[in-house]
Design a protein around this motif. Structure first.
Motif, PDB file in Angstrom:
ATOM      1  N   ILE D  75     -37.692 -33.265  29.170  1.00  0.00           N
ATOM      2  CA  ILE D  75     -37.817 -34.388  28.231  1.00  0.00           C
ATOM      3  C   ILE D  75     -37.738 -33.886  26.792  1.00  0.00           C
ATOM      4  CG2 ILE D  75     -39.367 -36.233  27.419  1.00  0.00           C
ATOM      5  CD1 ILE D  75     -40.716 -36.114  30.224  1.00  0.00           C
ATOM      6  N   VAL D  76     -36.972 -34.599  25.961  1.00  0.00           N
ATOM      7  CA  VAL D  76     -36.984 -34.367  24.517  1.00  0.00           C
ATOM      8  C   VAL D  76     -37.548 -35.610  23.849  1.00  0.00           C
ATOM      9  CG1 VAL D  76     -35.516 -34.139  22.450  1.00  0.00           C
ATOM     10  CG2 VAL D  76     -35.088 -32.698  24.457  1.00  0.00           C
ATOM     11  N   ILE D  77     -38.462 -35.414  22.890  1.00  0.00           N
ATOM     12  CA  ILE D  77     -39.052 -36.542  22.163  1.00  0.00           C
ATOM     13  C   ILE D  77     -38.764 -36.373  20.674  1.00  0.00           C
ATOM     14  CG2 ILE D  77     -41.188 -37.769  21.592  1.00  0.00           C
ATOM     15  CD1 ILE D  77     -42.393 -36.652  24.189  1.00  0.00           C
ATOM     16  N   VAL D  95     -49.743 -34.497  31.061  1.00  0.00           N
ATOM     17  CA  VAL D  95     -48.488 -34.388  31.819  1.00  0.00           C
ATOM     18  C   VAL D  95     -48.334 -32.955  32.321  1.00  0.00           C
ATOM     19  CG1 VAL D  95     -46.009 -34.845  31.796  1.00  0.00           C
ATOM     20  CG2 VAL D  95     -47.515 -36.080  30.205  1.00  0.00           C
ATOM     21  N   LYS D  96     -48.197 -32.801  33.617  1.00  0.00           N
ATOM     22  CA  LYS D  96     -48.089 -31.466  34.204  1.00  0.00           C
ATOM     23  C   LYS D  96     -46.726 -31.288  34.887  1.00  0.00           C
ATOM     24  CE  LYS D  96     -52.349 -30.772  32.994  1.00  0.00           C
ATOM     25  NZ  LYS D  96     -52.625 -29.982  31.789  1.00  0.00           N
ATOM     26  N   GLY D  97     -46.251 -30.069  34.912  1.00  0.00           N
ATOM     27  CA  GLY D  97     -45.052 -29.761  35.685  1.00  0.00           C
ATOM     28  C   GLY D  97     -43.751 -30.218  35.057  1.00  0.00           C
ATOM     29  N   LYS D  98     -43.792 -30.555  33.763  1.00  0.00           N
ATOM     30  CA  LYS D  98     -42.561 -30.972  33.101  1.00  0.00           C
ATOM     31  C   LYS D  98     -42.357 -30.137  31.836  1.00  0.00           C
ATOM     32  CE  LYS D  98     -42.395 -35.691  34.876  1.00  0.00           C
ATOM     33  NZ  LYS D  98     -41.941 -37.076  34.618  1.00  0.00           N
ATOM     34  N   THR D  99     -41.091 -29.993  31.444  1.00  0.00           N
ATOM     35  CA  THR D  99     -40.760 -29.329  30.186  1.00  0.00           C
ATOM     36  C   THR D  99     -40.529 -30.407  29.138  1.00  0.00           C
ATOM     37  OG1 THR D  99     -39.736 -27.458  31.311  1.00  0.00           O
ATOM     38  CG2 THR D  99     -39.103 -27.834  29.008  1.00  0.00           C
ATOM     39  N   ILE D 100     -41.451 -30.469  28.164  1.00  0.00           N
ATOM     40  CA  ILE D 100     -41.368 -31.504  27.124  1.00  0.00           C
ATOM     41  C   ILE D 100     -41.205 -30.818  25.779  1.00  0.00           C
ATOM     42  CG2 ILE D 100     -42.549 -33.438  26.019  1.00  0.00           C
ATOM     43  CD1 ILE D 100     -44.115 -33.872  28.584  1.00  0.00           C
ATOM     44  N   VAL D 101     -40.141 -31.175  25.046  1.00  0.00           N
ATOM     45  CA  VAL D 101     -39.869 -30.587  23.738  1.00  0.00           C
ATOM     46  C   VAL D 101     -39.869 -31.686  22.682  1.00  0.00           C
ATOM     47  CG1 VAL D 101     -38.249 -29.245  22.339  1.00  0.00           C
ATOM     48  CG2 VAL D 101     -38.458 -28.778  24.798  1.00  0.00           C
ATOM     49  N   LEU D 102     -40.794 -31.575  21.720  1.00  0.00           N
ATOM     50  CA  LEU D 102     -40.816 -32.539  20.603  1.00  0.00           C
ATOM     51  C   LEU D 102     -40.035 -31.954  19.437  1.00  0.00           C
ATOM     52  CD1 LEU D 102     -43.948 -32.553  21.989  1.00  0.00           C
ATOM     53  CD2 LEU D 102     -44.032 -34.579  20.497  1.00  0.00           C
ATOM     54  N   THR D 103     -39.267 -32.809  18.781  1.00  0.00           N
ATOM     55  CA  THR D 103     -38.559 -32.369  17.591  1.00  0.00           C
ATOM     56  C   THR D 103     -38.509 -33.515  16.585  1.00  0.00           C
ATOM     57  OG1 THR D 103     -36.637 -31.138  16.770  1.00  0.00           O
ATOM     58  CG2 THR D 103     -36.184 -32.977  18.250  1.00  0.00           C
ATOM     59  N   VAL D 129     -33.888 -24.825  29.206  1.00  0.00           N
ATOM     60  CA  VAL D 129     -34.163 -23.486  29.739  1.00  0.00           C
ATOM     61  C   VAL D 129     -35.631 -23.068  29.752  1.00  0.00           C
ATOM     62  CG1 VAL D 129     -31.859 -22.553  29.308  1.00  0.00           C
ATOM     63  CG2 VAL D 129     -33.560 -22.524  27.476  1.00  0.00           C
ATOM     64  N   LEU D 130     -36.494 -23.750  28.997  1.00  0.00           N
ATOM     65  CA  LEU D 130     -37.902 -23.335  28.965  1.00  0.00           C
ATOM     66  C   LEU D 130     -38.615 -23.781  30.241  1.00  0.00           C
ATOM     67  CD1 LEU D 130     -38.892 -24.063  25.247  1.00  0.00           C
ATOM     68  CD2 LEU D 130     -38.638 -21.810  26.340  1.00  0.00           C
ATOM     69  N   PRO D 131     -39.599 -22.998  30.696  1.00  0.00           N
ATOM     70  CA  PRO D 131     -40.401 -23.416  31.857  1.00  0.00           C
ATOM     71  C   PRO D 131     -41.265 -24.622  31.485  1.00  0.00           C
ATOM     72  CG  PRO D 131     -41.342 -21.449  30.831  1.00  0.00           C
ATOM     73  CD  PRO D 131     -40.039 -21.717  30.124  1.00  0.00           C
ATOM     74  N   SER D 132     -41.911 -25.210  32.485  1.00  0.00           N
ATOM     75  CA  SER D 132     -42.695 -26.414  32.200  1.00  0.00           C
ATOM     76  C   SER D 132     -43.788 -26.102  31.187  1.00  0.00           C
ATOM     77  CB  SER D 132     -43.280 -26.979  33.491  1.00  0.00           C
ATOM     78  OG  SER D 132     -44.165 -26.054  34.075  1.00  0.00           O
ATOM     79  N   GLY D 133     -44.094 -27.116  30.383  1.00  0.00           N
ATOM     80  CA  GLY D 133     -45.029 -26.945  29.277  1.00  0.00           C
ATOM     81  C   GLY D 133     -44.645 -27.907  28.171  1.00  0.00           C
TER      82      GLY D 133
END
Lengths: 160, 160, 160, 160
Positions: D75-77, D95-103, D129-133
């Motif tokens: 997810i990108v936010i 939220v667990k087990g997902k890769t979330i990137v805020l920009t 490419v990043l692991p979940s977090g």
């Protein structure tokens, strides 16, 4: 030689990335003239750097006196659009024998999609050929100062 | 009402991302007029879309005939800068009683840093107020057709 | 610390307003990093400034040797898209234990509507997190060097 | 497939030419992805269109719930920078087990000189490419949500 007086207005609004607000810093006029590859001899002077909604009678006097006292007889003034007609009226009452063209922008020049460069090319051109008088140059057109109003709903200057 | 004839030139060059070369597709004139929030009544017609170095005598005849035959007496022509003066001479010899202003750009409008919008505002303004004759509007200035040359070293139009 | 090698390509093409042709002068990389407010520690070096269609084997050797010899283990290379895959193959054969990401643009950065800034943000990001190997970063995606080709009809990089 | 949630922020601020104020209308995300020639499979959804200084706990819950419930694990936010870290903390807690990137962006995309396109390219790349977090991607860098703060004096995101 054309005298250019800068008063601020949307033309010169910038985005302050620290506060997240619109603000004024230096004028973009020299950069715009360079982008337009202008070879018109101009002398640029910043009189103030304000939103024209906040222009007081004292500010307007500063504009009038500078137009009276400068040696040039052809003048371009960059100005916020909201009270551009009011300043034009003050100039018409007090300055005789000079060609004064007010212009501005609906979108700040610092934005990619500004009308500012178009308006500047237009105002400089009208200032070189129109007879003495006070004019507004917006939307590619020119209007004598007392024959125009800004349509606040559309942002367009219209003949009256 | 101003007639605008498009002939191409740097004004309308685009970058073809498949071939990696400069090319022409549609004119940017309508987009530029919209960006400038122009309210000048214009009728735009594309006559050709070419580099002015490749403009033949036959092409030049097309421009002349269109200026002769159109009903409008005020005309703006967008044109490559390299042979702009040559086309102006052909127009001056063949079209009488109309105000014709040729303009162009040193940098394509599709590039972010073009002088095109400035020049378009300038040319449209000159076309509204100059007496009949053939003029070149570049660098914020206007020149009668036989009093100007392009300085090929600097790209600037100079009085002669 | 990421090493950035500049080789030219569409990324850095500019418009020469005197000749009316596309050309190369200085790289836009520092300006682009500033625009992106990048705080990635980078060391930028221009190796050549050419269209990748004109890249010779000797040029390619220069790229390979610079990647071998630099102390940084993470490298971004700006490169023309036409032979990007070929250079990637040369790098994969000769450079081990480093993360090398090649990127480019379909539209020159100097044009207002370039994909260059997007691709640079993407390439720098991939270069920071991918394991050692040679990659191409285009269209927001990354590809291992031998799993990609440029579709010459659409300009898009596709997995093979 | 990457899910993109739009919440507004400087990224999507526009200039309202009638009021002369900054405002929000539609998101620029699709236009930006097109400009970047992105081929990343994305599904864009606008959750709100607000300045992040005005984001309430209820708004933040909407963001959290959407990240929990969407089927995508990457997810990108897009988010205003002022409270981006606060939203990241709320996401990390729920939220667990997902890769979330805020920009986000320091300058609106609608301005010519925005960092938005660079940041979007960066965020989409990290998200692949990043692991979940939960991460923040700004200034070309990525930070785990609890290892970063925005320096309000410089506008730069810094590791803590």
């Amino acid at each position: 030689m054309i005298r250019v007086f800068v008063t601020g207005g949307t033309f010169d609004k910038t985005y302050d990335e620290i506060t997240g607000r619109l603000s004024f810093s230096d004028t973009h006029l020299p950069e715009m003239l360079q982008l337009g590859r202008s070879r018109v001899e101009v002398s640029v002077r910043t009189l103030m750097m304000i939103d024209s909604l906040e222009m007081t009678d004292a500010d307007r006097d500063v504009v009038v006196r500078n137009c009276q006292q400068c040696v040039e007889s052809r003048i371009v003034i960059t100005h916020g659009t909201d009270t551009m007609v009011k300043t034009a009226a003050a100039l018409a009452a007090a300055v005789k024998g000079k060609t004064i063209v007010l212009t501005g922008a609906m979108i700040p020049y610092a934005f990619g999609s500004s009308d500012g460069l178009f308006n500047l090319g237009s105002a400089l051109s009208f200032a070189q050929v129109l007879p003495s008088g006070v004019y507004i140059a917006m939307n590619g057109q020119h209007f004598v100062w007392d024959r125009v109003k800004k349509n606040k709903a559309t942002g367009v200057f219209e003949a009256i």
